[in-house]
Design a protein around this motif. Structure first.
Motif, PDB file in Angstrom:
ATOM      1  N   SER A 113      49.074  45.164  32.736  1.00 37.20           N
ATOM      2  CA  SER A 113      47.880  45.883  32.283  1.00 37.20           C
ATOM      3  C   SER A 113      47.281  46.745  33.381  1.00 37.20           C
ATOM      4  N   GLY A 114      47.570  46.369  34.618  1.00 39.62           N
ATOM      5  CA  GLY A 114      46.972  47.073  35.749  1.00 39.62           C
ATOM      6  C   GLY A 114      45.504  46.752  35.939  1.00 39.62           C
ATOM      7  N   GLU A 115      45.035  45.714  35.238  1.00 39.02           N
ATOM      8  CA  GLU A 115      43.612  45.389  35.296  1.00 39.02           C
ATOM      9  C   GLU A 115      43.369  43.914  35.614  1.00 39.02           C
ATOM     10  N   SER A 116      44.327  43.224  36.180  1.00 37.92           N
ATOM     11  CA  SER A 116      44.145  41.807  36.516  1.00 37.92           C
ATOM     12  C   SER A 116      43.047  41.665  37.561  1.00 37.92           C
ATOM     13  N   ASP A 117      41.996  40.947  37.222  1.00 38.33           N
ATOM     14  CA  ASP A 117      40.848  40.820  38.125  1.00 38.33           C
ATOM     15  C   ASP A 117      41.237  40.246  39.474  1.00 38.33           C
ATOM     16  N   GLU A 118      42.114  39.222  39.461  1.00 32.23           N
ATOM     17  CA  GLU A 118      42.478  38.553  40.714  1.00 32.23           C
ATOM     18  C   GLU A 118      43.197  39.502  41.663  1.00 32.23           C
ATOM     19  N   VAL A 119      43.976  40.423  41.086  1.00 35.52           N
ATOM     20  CA  VAL A 119      44.700  41.395  41.911  1.00 35.52           C
ATOM     21  C   VAL A 119      43.763  42.507  42.372  1.00 35.52           C
ATOM     22  N   LEU A 120      42.956  43.018  41.464  1.00 34.59           N
ATOM     23  CA  LEU A 120      42.035  44.109  41.817  1.00 34.59           C
ATOM     24  C   LEU A 120      41.052  43.680  42.897  1.00 34.59           C
ATOM     25  N   MET A 121      40.679  42.409  42.894  1.00 31.40           N
ATOM     26  CA  MET A 121      39.750  41.900  43.890  1.00 31.40           C
ATOM     27  C   MET A 121      40.286  42.045  45.318  1.00 31.40           C
ATOM     28  N   LEU A 122      41.608  42.062  45.450  1.00 33.97           N
ATOM     29  CA  LEU A 122      42.221  42.126  46.775  1.00 33.97           C
ATOM     30  C   LEU A 122      42.357  43.549  47.308  1.00 33.97           C
ATOM     31  N   LEU A 123      42.250  44.538  46.437  1.00 35.71           N
ATOM     32  CA  LEU A 123      42.516  45.911  46.845  1.00 35.71           C
ATOM     33  C   LEU A 123      41.633  46.394  47.995  1.00 35.71           C
ATOM     34  N   PRO A 124      40.315  46.123  47.990  1.00 35.04           N
ATOM     35  CA  PRO A 124      39.492  46.575  49.127  1.00 35.04           C
ATOM     36  C   PRO A 124      39.949  45.982  50.457  1.00 35.04           C
ATOM     37  N   VAL A 125      40.427  44.742  50.407  1.00 30.91           N
ATOM     38  CA  VAL A 125      40.907  44.099  51.638  1.00 30.91           C
ATOM     39  C   VAL A 125      42.157  44.802  52.138  1.00 30.91           C
ATOM     40  N   PHE A 126      43.086  45.086  51.221  1.00 36.49           N
ATOM     41  CA  PHE A 126      44.313  45.781  51.610  1.00 36.49           C
ATOM     42  C   PHE A 126      43.995  47.158  52.196  1.00 36.49           C
ATOM     43  N   LYS A 127      43.104  47.878  51.543  1.00 37.11           N
ATOM     44  CA  LYS A 127      42.744  49.212  52.015  1.00 37.11           C
ATOM     45  C   LYS A 127      42.084  49.146  53.385  1.00 37.11           C
ATOM     46  N   ARG A 128      41.179  48.193  53.559  1.00 38.50           N
ATOM     47  CA  ARG A 128      40.476  48.061  54.836  1.00 38.50           C
ATOM     48  C   ARG A 128      41.432  47.690  55.964  1.00 38.50           C
ATOM     49  N   GLN A 129      42.444  46.895  55.643  1.00 39.85           N
ATOM     50  CA  GLN A 129      43.407  46.468  56.659  1.00 39.85           C
ATOM     51  C   GLN A 129      44.456  47.538  56.933  1.00 39.85           C
ATOM     52  N   GLY A 130      44.573  48.495  56.025  1.00 38.73           N
ATOM     53  CA  GLY A 130      45.529  49.579  56.228  1.00 38.73           C
ATOM     54  C   GLY A 130      46.881  49.341  55.597  1.00 38.73           C
ATOM     55  N   ASN A 131      46.970  48.349  54.688  1.00 36.29           N
ATOM     56  CA  ASN A 131      48.250  48.090  54.020  1.00 36.29           C
ATOM     57  C   ASN A 131      48.579  49.180  53.009  1.00 36.29           C
ATOM     58  N   LEU A 132      49.806  49.632  53.014  1.00 41.74           N
ATOM     59  CA  LEU A 132      50.273  50.534  51.972  1.00 41.74           C
ATOM     60  C   LEU A 132      50.513  49.714  50.711  1.00 41.74           C
TER      61      LEU A 132
END
Length: 333
Positions: free
Chosen positions: A110-129
């Protein structure tokens, strides 16, 4: 248990078979559709991974999580270091497993899983592609990713269109495609695969050499070509391999004597008490080099319908012997 519209008494095998075949037909059609869409985005995902100094961290919830685990396992066994992180556990400490050099592969149909979306800011802040794999190109996860892999399907194989079936199959296939493309790009070989699977049957077939299974030194049955048949039989009895090599005065192999040769000799008028080994041995027998793989010995035994081989060096001097039982014990065959 939910009620069934068909009783077990009236359910026919043909109906079950038809239902099963329908699933294969639907999923096969959907796989073709998804495969035909592979293009620039797929190549970009491969390049992100190839350029990375870290690992591929896969994540996903529910059925997508199971698929993500399998993709991580396939990547890891084909030359791309990878592991799975549960998105729920990630928020409670497991994020510490992910370094800034890692590439994240996030799955959510779905691209809308809450548990996954919650992690995106952390990945972006850490610089993960971030590589996303979804069935909705306009979803939150797809839009947030550096590269999106589209696994959208028109029809699930489930007749209720509820259970993920075609969609999970498409995601698995996309993961396999990614792993194999990376394998090809890295020049990953069968030997590389075997080194990461040493306990498996394939590992044994690709890693075990003749020297690992042969009998050498004092365990190598050998007689001179001027020996008697009786002496050869005594050597065979001592070494218990059902055969003995026969060498000339310089120690070079000139023949092989086996249990089969003995049976054939007994069918003749030959006096086994006085016969010489040179009269009954097999000349120019099949041999193998010590540096070859054990699986090559298995192929020779099968191809020529023989039970044993003498291992020789570059000067055709025996350095070992092996039989089919040695290969069976090593689980090469």
């Amino acid at each position: 248990m939910a009620a069934s519209s068909l009783s077990l008494d009236t359910l026919r095998d043909a109906e079950l078979v038809s239902s099963g075949r329908r699933v294969f037909q639907i999923e096969s059609t959907e796989l073709d559709r998804v495969g035909n869409r592979i293009g620039a985005e797929f190549a970009a995902a491969c390049r992100l991974v190839l350029a990375s100094r870290g690992r591929v961290v896969t994540t996903g919830m529910g059925k997508s999580g199971h698929v993500a685990r399998k993709i991580a396992a396939t990547l890891a066994s084909t030359g791309t270091p990878s592991f799975y992180v549960h998105p729920g556990e990630a928020g409670h400490g497991d994020l510490g497993m992910i370094t800034e050099d890692d590439v994240v592969l996030a799955l959510s149909y779905s691209g809308e899983s809450d548990e996954v979306l919650m992690l995106l800011p952390v990945f972006k802040r850490q610089g993960n592609l971030l590589i996303s794999m979804t069935g909705k190109p306009e979803s939150s996860l797809a839009k947030a990713a550096d590269v999106h892999l589209d696994v959208n399907v028109d029809h699930e194989a489930c007749p209720l269109a509820l259970a993920p079936t075609s969609s999970t199959t498409a995601s698995l296939a996309m993961g396999d495609a990614l792993a194999v493309a990376l394998l090809d790009a890295r020049g990953f070989t069968a030997d590389d695969f075997a080194r990461s699977h040493p306990a498996g049957s394939l590992g044994r077939r690709l890693l075990l050499h003749i020297t690992d299974v042969m009998h050498g030194g004092d365990d190598l049955p050998t007689v001179r070509e001027d020996a008697s048949l009786s002496q050869a039989l005594m050597e065979m009895s001592r070494k218990r391999l059902g055969m003995t090599s026969v060498v000339d005065v310089d120690g070079r192999l000139v023949g092989l004597f086996t249990d089969g040769d003995l049976r054939r000799a007994l069918d003749t008028d030959l006096d086994v008490r006085t016969a010489g080994i040179a009269e009954v041995m097999t000349r120019n027998p099949r041999t193998i080099g010590a540096d070859q793989l054990a699986v090559e010995a298995a192929r020779l035994l099968e191809k020529h319908h023989i039970n044993g081989l003498i291992v020789v060096d570059a000067d055709n001097r025996p350095v070992g012997a092996l039989n089919i039982h040695d290969l069976l014990r090593a689980k090469v065959v």
